[in-house]
Scaffold this motif. Sequence first.
Motif, PDB file in Angstrom:
ATOM      1  N   ALA A   1       0.726  -1.237  -0.093  1.00 42.33           N
ATOM      2  CA  ALA A   1      -0.309  -0.181  -0.080  1.00 42.33           C
ATOM      3  C   ALA A   1       0.984   1.067  -0.116  1.00 42.33           C
ATOM      4  O   ALA A   1       1.981   1.493   0.470  1.00 42.33           O
ATOM      5  N   CYS A   2       0.420   2.209  -0.633  1.00 38.92           N
ATOM      6  CA  CYS A   2       1.008   3.517  -0.698  1.00 38.92           C
ATOM      7  C   CYS A   2       0.844   4.360   0.683  1.00 38.92           C
ATOM      8  O   CYS A   2      -0.200   4.452   1.247  1.00 38.92           O
ATOM      9  N   PRO A   3       1.903   4.570   1.408  1.00 29.76           N
ATOM     10  CA  PRO A   3       1.761   5.258   2.479  1.00 29.76           C
ATOM     11  C   PRO A   3       1.140   6.689   2.637  1.00 29.76           C
ATOM     12  O   PRO A   3       0.611   7.322   3.409  1.00 29.76           O
ATOM     13  N   ARG A   4       1.314   7.189   1.367  1.00 28.78           N
ATOM     14  CA  ARG A   4       0.781   8.640   1.157  1.00 28.78           C
ATOM     15  C   ARG A   4      -0.715   8.683   0.813  1.00 28.78           C
ATOM     16  O   ARG A   4      -1.433   9.413   1.477  1.00 28.78           O
ATOM     17  N   CYS A   5      -1.103   8.003  -0.427  1.00 30.92           N
ATOM     18  CA  CYS A   5      -2.284   8.087  -0.944  1.00 30.92           C
ATOM     19  C   CYS A   5      -3.126   6.973  -0.608  1.00 30.92           C
ATOM     20  O   CYS A   5      -4.337   7.002  -0.884  1.00 30.92           O
ATOM     21  N   GLY A   6      -2.594   5.924  -0.210  1.00 31.19           N
ATOM     22  CA  GLY A   6      -3.364   4.772   0.333  1.00 31.19           C
ATOM     23  C   GLY A   6      -3.675   3.942  -0.793  1.00 31.19           C
ATOM     24  O   GLY A   6      -4.277   2.757  -0.771  1.00 31.19           O
ATOM     25  N   PHE A  43       6.983   0.961  -6.191  1.00 32.86           N
ATOM     26  CA  PHE A  43       6.506   2.557  -5.922  1.00 32.86           C
ATOM     27  C   PHE A  43       5.135   2.674  -6.351  1.00 32.86           C
ATOM     28  O   PHE A  43       4.948   2.204  -7.324  1.00 32.86           O
ATOM     29  N   CYS A  44       4.584   3.563  -5.677  1.00 30.68           N
ATOM     30  CA  CYS A  44       3.166   4.077  -6.272  1.00 30.68           C
ATOM     31  C   CYS A  44       3.277   4.549  -7.253  1.00 30.68           C
ATOM     32  O   CYS A  44       4.029   5.509  -7.697  1.00 30.68           O
ATOM     33  N   VAL A  45       2.178   3.970  -8.273  1.00 31.22           N
ATOM     34  CA  VAL A  45       2.286   4.539  -9.585  1.00 31.22           C
ATOM     35  C   VAL A  45       1.694   5.974  -9.715  1.00 31.22           C
ATOM     36  O   VAL A  45       1.760   6.657 -10.501  1.00 31.22           O
ATOM     37  N   SER A  46       0.927   6.407  -8.686  1.00 29.37           N
ATOM     38  CA  SER A  46       0.401   7.753  -8.818  1.00 29.37           C
ATOM     39  C   SER A  46       1.138   8.663  -8.097  1.00 29.37           C
ATOM     40  O   SER A  46       1.221   9.866  -8.638  1.00 29.37           O
ATOM     41  N   CYS A  47       1.974   8.340  -7.057  1.00 30.47           N
ATOM     42  CA  CYS A  47       2.633   9.628  -6.436  1.00 30.47           C
ATOM     43  C   CYS A  47       4.090   9.262  -6.146  1.00 30.47           C
ATOM     44  O   CYS A  47       4.893  10.040  -5.682  1.00 30.47           O
ATOM     45  N   GLY A  48       4.488   8.087  -6.648  1.00 28.89           N
ATOM     46  CA  GLY A  48       6.039   7.683  -6.610  1.00 28.89           C
ATOM     47  C   GLY A  48       6.456   7.438  -5.158  1.00 28.89           C
ATOM     48  O   GLY A  48       7.549   6.969  -4.997  1.00 28.89           O
TER      49      GLY A  48
HETATM   50 ZN   LIG Z   1       0.615   7.087  -3.753  1.00 26.51          ZN
END
Ligand SMILES: [Zn+2]
Length: 170
Positions: A11-16, A25-30
């Motif tokens: 899971a992305c720690p920033r955008c979930g 790495f998160c595809v939306s925010c890296g």
């Molecule tokens: Zn993200």
Amino acid sequence: MPDVAADNGLACPRCGAVHGADVRFCVSCGMPLVRADTGDEAAPDEATARARKVKPQYLGGELVKAAWARNLAEAQLIQGILLEEGIPSVERRARGFDVPDFLAGGPRDILVPQAARDAARELLANSGGGVADDPAPSKVAEPPLRFLAKFAAVMVGAAALVWVLYQLAN
Ligand SMILES: [Zn+2]
């Protein structure tokens, strides 16, 4: 940390956003991804092991610049130092240096979540190395100018020599 229910997922720690286990790495925010199922101890691979080092208190907020590196190798070294303390980070090419992507050279910015910025800066200040703020613009601009001045001097000298030889030949 948000309780995301996904088996073997990250899971992305920033955008979930939830990703598969093979995504780092998160595809939306890296942001580097962390495990969604925190209790599972089964067969951690390298990415999982790295994600597990991330401390929840360093997650959250916008990505902000915490350090500066002269090249990719130095950036990765800094990221390693940060991760040892549980701080996730992202490296990006510094603005204003458009080196082709296949080159490892070129300055990098090290970005961390807002929540981790102070800790990251303190950590890197203590560890030494080229991790302070940006170099002064004058330092970047100076060598090319000095080179041009030298080049001009050489050209003037060569022209004078040609003129002397020309005079001698006639
Ligand atoms: Zn993200």
